[in-house]
Design a protein around this motif. Structure first.
Motif, mmCIF file in Angstrom:
data_model
loop_
_atom_site.group_PDB
_atom_site.id
_atom_site.type_symbol
_atom_site.label_atom_id
_atom_site.label_comp_id
_atom_site.label_asym_id
_atom_site.label_seq_id
_atom_site.Cartn_x
_atom_site.Cartn_y
_atom_site.Cartn_z
ATOM 1 N N PHE A 52 0.774 -1.107 -0.218
ATOM 2 C CA PHE A 52 -0.056 -0.037 -0.156
ATOM 3 C C PHE A 52 0.970 1.297 0.171
ATOM 4 O O PHE A 52 0.192 2.444 0.304
ATOM 5 C CB PHE A 52 -0.820 -0.077 1.222
ATOM 6 N N THR A 53 2.115 1.196 -0.601
ATOM 7 C CA THR A 53 2.807 2.617 -0.764
ATOM 8 C C THR A 53 2.734 2.898 -2.237
ATOM 9 O O THR A 53 2.934 2.057 -3.167
ATOM 10 C CB THR A 53 4.308 2.218 -0.566
ATOM 11 N N PRO A 54 2.042 4.024 -2.294
ATOM 12 C CA PRO A 54 1.737 4.623 -3.503
ATOM 13 C C PRO A 54 2.647 4.421 -4.738
ATOM 14 O O PRO A 54 2.693 4.387 -5.601
ATOM 15 C CB PRO A 54 1.227 6.131 -3.106
ATOM 16 N N THR A 55 4.078 4.948 -4.214
ATOM 17 C CA THR A 55 5.101 5.328 -5.159
ATOM 18 C C THR A 55 5.373 3.779 -5.730
ATOM 19 O O THR A 55 5.861 3.691 -6.691
ATOM 20 C CB THR A 55 6.457 6.019 -4.450
ATOM 21 N N ARG A 56 5.427 2.685 -4.748
ATOM 22 C CA ARG A 56 5.778 1.463 -5.122
ATOM 23 C C ARG A 56 4.578 1.030 -6.055
ATOM 24 O O ARG A 56 5.081 0.315 -7.123
ATOM 25 C CB ARG A 56 6.080 0.577 -4.011
ATOM 26 N N ALA A 57 3.228 1.299 -5.758
ATOM 27 C CA ALA A 57 2.253 0.592 -6.760
ATOM 28 C C ALA A 57 2.573 1.332 -8.259
ATOM 29 O O ALA A 57 2.413 0.713 -9.074
ATOM 30 C CB ALA A 57 0.881 1.050 -6.100
ATOM 31 N N GLU A 58 2.665 2.782 -8.168
ATOM 32 C CA GLU A 58 2.921 3.458 -9.377
ATOM 33 C C GLU A 58 4.196 2.886 -10.289
ATOM 34 O O GLU A 58 4.193 2.780 -11.358
ATOM 35 C CB GLU A 58 3.228 4.885 -9.335
ATOM 36 N N ALA A 59 5.207 2.375 -9.546
ATOM 37 C CA ALA A 59 6.503 2.141 -10.348
ATOM 38 C C ALA A 59 6.446 0.650 -10.826
ATOM 39 O O ALA A 59 6.591 0.444 -11.881
ATOM 40 C CB ALA A 59 7.635 1.800 -9.179
ATOM 41 N N ILE A 60 5.344 -0.239 -10.394
ATOM 42 C CA ILE A 60 5.069 -1.539 -10.843
ATOM 43 C C ILE A 60 3.943 -1.323 -11.948
ATOM 44 O O ILE A 60 4.227 -1.852 -13.156
ATOM 45 C CB ILE A 60 4.157 -2.373 -9.451
ATOM 46 N N ALA A 61 3.303 -0.336 -11.933
ATOM 47 C CA ALA A 61 2.270 0.005 -12.918
ATOM 48 C C ALA A 61 3.027 0.219 -14.211
ATOM 49 O O ALA A 61 2.851 -0.180 -15.223
ATOM 50 C CB ALA A 61 1.215 0.939 -12.541
ATOM 51 N N LYS A 62 4.095 1.336 -13.776
ATOM 52 C CA LYS A 62 4.705 1.533 -15.075
ATOM 53 C C LYS A 62 5.661 0.819 -15.485
ATOM 54 O O LYS A 62 6.396 0.861 -16.636
ATOM 55 C CB LYS A 62 5.615 2.907 -14.425
ATOM 56 N N SER A 63 6.210 -0.310 -14.851
ATOM 57 C CA SER A 63 6.837 -1.189 -15.570
ATOM 58 C C SER A 63 6.433 -2.336 -16.317
ATOM 59 O O SER A 63 7.084 -2.820 -17.058
ATOM 60 C CB SER A 63 7.504 -2.096 -14.211
ATOM 61 N N LEU A 64 4.876 -2.214 -16.470
ATOM 62 C CA LEU A 64 4.241 -2.966 -17.201
ATOM 63 C C LEU A 64 3.663 -2.207 -18.503
ATOM 64 O O LEU A 64 3.606 -2.700 -19.549
ATOM 65 C CB LEU A 64 3.118 -3.626 -16.378
ATOM 66 N N PHE A 65 3.020 -0.867 -18.065
ATOM 67 C CA PHE A 65 2.750 -0.252 -19.073
ATOM 68 C C PHE A 65 3.063 1.110 -19.128
ATOM 69 O O PHE A 65 2.997 1.844 -17.769
ATOM 70 C CB PHE A 65 0.860 -0.205 -19.068
ATOM 71 N N ASP A 66 3.274 2.008 -19.958
ATOM 72 C CA ASP A 66 3.027 3.402 -20.099
ATOM 73 C C ASP A 66 1.422 3.659 -19.972
ATOM 74 O O ASP A 66 0.705 3.042 -20.673
ATOM 75 C CB ASP A 66 3.693 4.226 -21.300
ATOM 76 N N TYR A 67 1.086 4.744 -19.255
ATOM 77 C CA TYR A 67 -0.454 5.043 -19.087
ATOM 78 C C TYR A 67 -0.432 6.565 -18.878
ATOM 79 O O TYR A 67 0.349 7.155 -18.464
ATOM 80 C CB TYR A 67 -1.102 3.954 -18.206
ATOM 81 N N GLN A 68 -1.782 6.972 -18.975
ATOM 82 C CA GLN A 68 -2.250 8.399 -18.849
ATOM 83 C C GLN A 68 -3.614 8.193 -18.438
ATOM 84 O O GLN A 68 -4.424 7.926 -18.991
ATOM 85 C CB GLN A 68 -2.079 9.223 -20.201
ATOM 86 N N ILE A 69 -3.615 8.940 -17.237
ATOM 87 C CA ILE A 69 -4.811 9.312 -16.245
ATOM 88 C C ILE A 69 -5.328 10.641 -16.171
ATOM 89 O O ILE A 69 -4.133 11.382 -15.789
ATOM 90 C CB ILE A 69 -4.991 8.533 -15.062
#
Length: 209
Positions: A52-69
């Motif tokens: 539940f560390t936000p920066t870690r969750a974002e890092a994992i997401a960005k390791s899989l996909f580039d995305y724009q919200i």
């Protein structure tokens, strides 16, 4: 007897009082990792903190996909064990009007029940429930490939106390070199269809070199 009582009290205090569903997630993770017994308590607490560390969750997401919200977004939960990765990113509106689930796992691992349960549990808790009223399948491009995309209209329910909101859900997956990536986008409120399409078309796979 007093010594035993003191030891029991200390043990009770050492175990964090997480909600039941948190422990449900941990039990699923421990099952997937093949860990049992006391390892659940010690490692489970560490896993929860990291998840539940936000920066870690974002890092994992960005390791899989580039995305724009559109607007500001924040990592909600991230899981990374072995070859399996999961992340959920939400917009910062309250309640969120955009929620993005991404995952990556070897196809062989996906067949395991614990791996599948973890995906479903995290989506239900942190993306909310989605009740589809209509579904259509369209072939769209994802990571340079044409894939079938399930586009659903329906009601989005965020939390037990919330009221259902009109929403849109995009679901798709892509397989490459024995690895499957999944995407689940839920949007709600005004321009839900436009927001879901915009997030989906922003996705680009990040392949390890």
């Amino acid at each position: 007897m007093k010594k035993n009582s003191i030891k029991e009290d200390n043990l009770t205090q050492a175990i964090p009082e997480y909600p039941v569903k948190f422990w449900e997630i941990i039990l699923i993770i421990m099952g997937a990792l093949g860990l049992v017994g006391s390892a659940i308590i010690g490692l489970g607490s560490k896993v929860i903190k990291n998840m539940f560390t936000p920066t870690r969750a974002e890092a994992i997401a960005k390791s899989l996909f580039d995305y724009q919200i559109p607007g500001n977004a924040q990592g909600i939960v991230g899981v990374n064990f072995g070859a399996k990765k999961i992340a959920i990113i939400n917009s910062q509106k309250n309640p969120p009007d955009i929620t993005l689930f991404v995952s990556k796992a070897p196809i062989e691992q996906i067949k395991e029940e614990d791996s599948l349960n973890l995906d479903i549990t995290l989506q239900e808790i942190y993306q909310g429930s989605f009740i589809a009223t209509s579904t259509k399948i369209e072939n769209q491009e994802l990571c340079g490939k044409s894939v079938p995309v399930s586009i659903q209209a329906g009601k989005h329910l965020l939390g037990e106390a919330s009221q259902p909101i009109d929403g849109i859900r995009y679901m798709a997956k892509i397989t490459d070199n024995g690895v499957e990536r999944k995407v689940n986008i839920i949007t709600n409120g005004k321009n839900a269809q436009e927001k879901a399409a915009k997030v989906f078309h922003s996705l680009e796979c990040r392949f390890e070199s």
